[in-house]
Design a protein around this motif. Structure first.
Motif: not given
Lengths: 246, 246
Positions: A86, A89, A124, B11, B14, B57, B120-124, B126, B128, B131, B240
């Protein structure tokens, strides 16, 4: 055989960079693994517009590869995204002429560098912006310094020492600063960039923005052609490869 | 001894959640480790307004603890932030009365849930946002369904089965949907929330938004007091904890 051009985006946080390195997780390795699986273990090699370092992001990196599969392009894009991790992309896949080359056909690139100047740190944005602990630079001074960089120059002063490139003349077409909320964005476009060039420019102009250097010093720094005259290399995780022009 | 109240953000990506669990990285463990080091190995225990699950979060979690250190509060905040990992930030530290309790004194909470409806998916985003692969729900229908939830009800239908709580009557003061660009935000405020309640509400109202259920069904779902009548539990990483009221 068809040659395909794919535009890809990746979050650089968990990669040791773009290029395959033994024992490391890299963007190239992840994509080649998926393509090789799709091609029933026939090894597929991809070529990118250039490499990016560990923790550097991309919102518009371009790669090419040759494929024997006859799947329609929109299904190709979906098949890649289903199998890719993921943090990579595929944004688009298109068929190109056999002489298209993701690296050699490049006519220019655009990069973005982001500083987060919020006084209060957030957990974040830590991997996506460089935090300044609330320091807000003077962007008019940074923009004034940028004018010395725009144009065609020998950019040896902004090139990391460990490079094998001989000709260090490049053209920077534009270099602009803007605030987006409390984030400072630097956007730079040029016909080509030396190793670490954008990060060294970001680090040097940052020093102008906080008053450690005068904007006019840039003229002498560039003329010196010495890396040691420029500022520090700004951290990798503020940098985005945004667009590759062909 | 002083009792301190700290507002923190983390965040959740992890972390195995807020609460200490043997062998896991948790928010509580990281903070207690830093405090214990600051107190020269005298063990300091913290109490939070409540736990959050793995990958959830927080932008406004509240904790309290007792301290023998006489450092000024602003320096306390800095000392914590210097030693804490970057995915936890202390936003403020204040001194409170000895009878303040981060959990028992809570009068209400506000949560936010975010869906990313970009085609359009974004890797940034994912970790937070959740989707939706470009699916855009009808937020008027979701808002209509929300009206059945606002108020004082037995919310057994929105409570994960594995809970020891007996009284499941809670008051939801407000529940609102809004678009922020292509991200759909749900904001819910109430005097208390059952285990997984916000995520089950989010999952159920999502099903209304995409036409799988009618808004009016909510009345019967709540009246049934059966978890099985409500929708799926929405994923943790869209949630959140935004504010705790005292």
């Amino acid at each position: 055989m068809r040659r395909l051009k794919a535009t890809i985006s990746y979050d650089g946080t968990l990669f040791a960079g773009y290029q395959v390195q033994p024992g490391e997780r890299t963007v190239q390795l992840e994509i080649e693994n998926v393509l090789t699986k799709m091609h029933k273990s026939e090894k597929v090699k991809i070529i990118a517009s250039g490499r990016t370092d560990a923790r550097v992001h991309a919102t518009g990196q371009v790669i090419h590869f040759d494929t024997s599969l006859s799947i329609p392009l929109d299904r190709y894009e979906k098949a890649l995204n289903v199998q890719l991790p993921r943090d990579i992309r595929v944004l688009s896949v298109e068929e190109v002429e056999a002489d298209f080359h993701a690296r050699y056909s490049v006519s220019g690139k655009r990069y973005r560098y982001i500083w987060n100047c919020e006084a209060q740190q957030s957990p974040f944005r830590r991997n996506y912006t460089v935090e300044t602990n609330g320091v807000k630079p003077d962007i008019e001074k940074m923009q004034a310094a940028a004018q010395y960089i725009v144009g065609t120059h020998d950019f040896s002063c902004f090139c990391a020492a460990n490079t094998s490139v001989v000709d260090k003349v490049r053209t920077v077409q534009s270099l602009n600063f803007s605030w987006q909320g409390e984030e400072l964005h630097m956007v730079i476009e040029g016909n080509g960039f030396l190793y670490n060039m954008v990060r060294i420019i970001a680090g040097t102009l940052w020093e102008v923005g906080i008053g450690k250097r005068d904007a006019q010093e840039l003229e002498g720094i560039i003329a010196s052609m010495e890396r040691g005259k420029a500022g520090k290399t700004a951290p990798a995780h503020g940098l985005y490869l945004e667009k590759v022009f062909y």
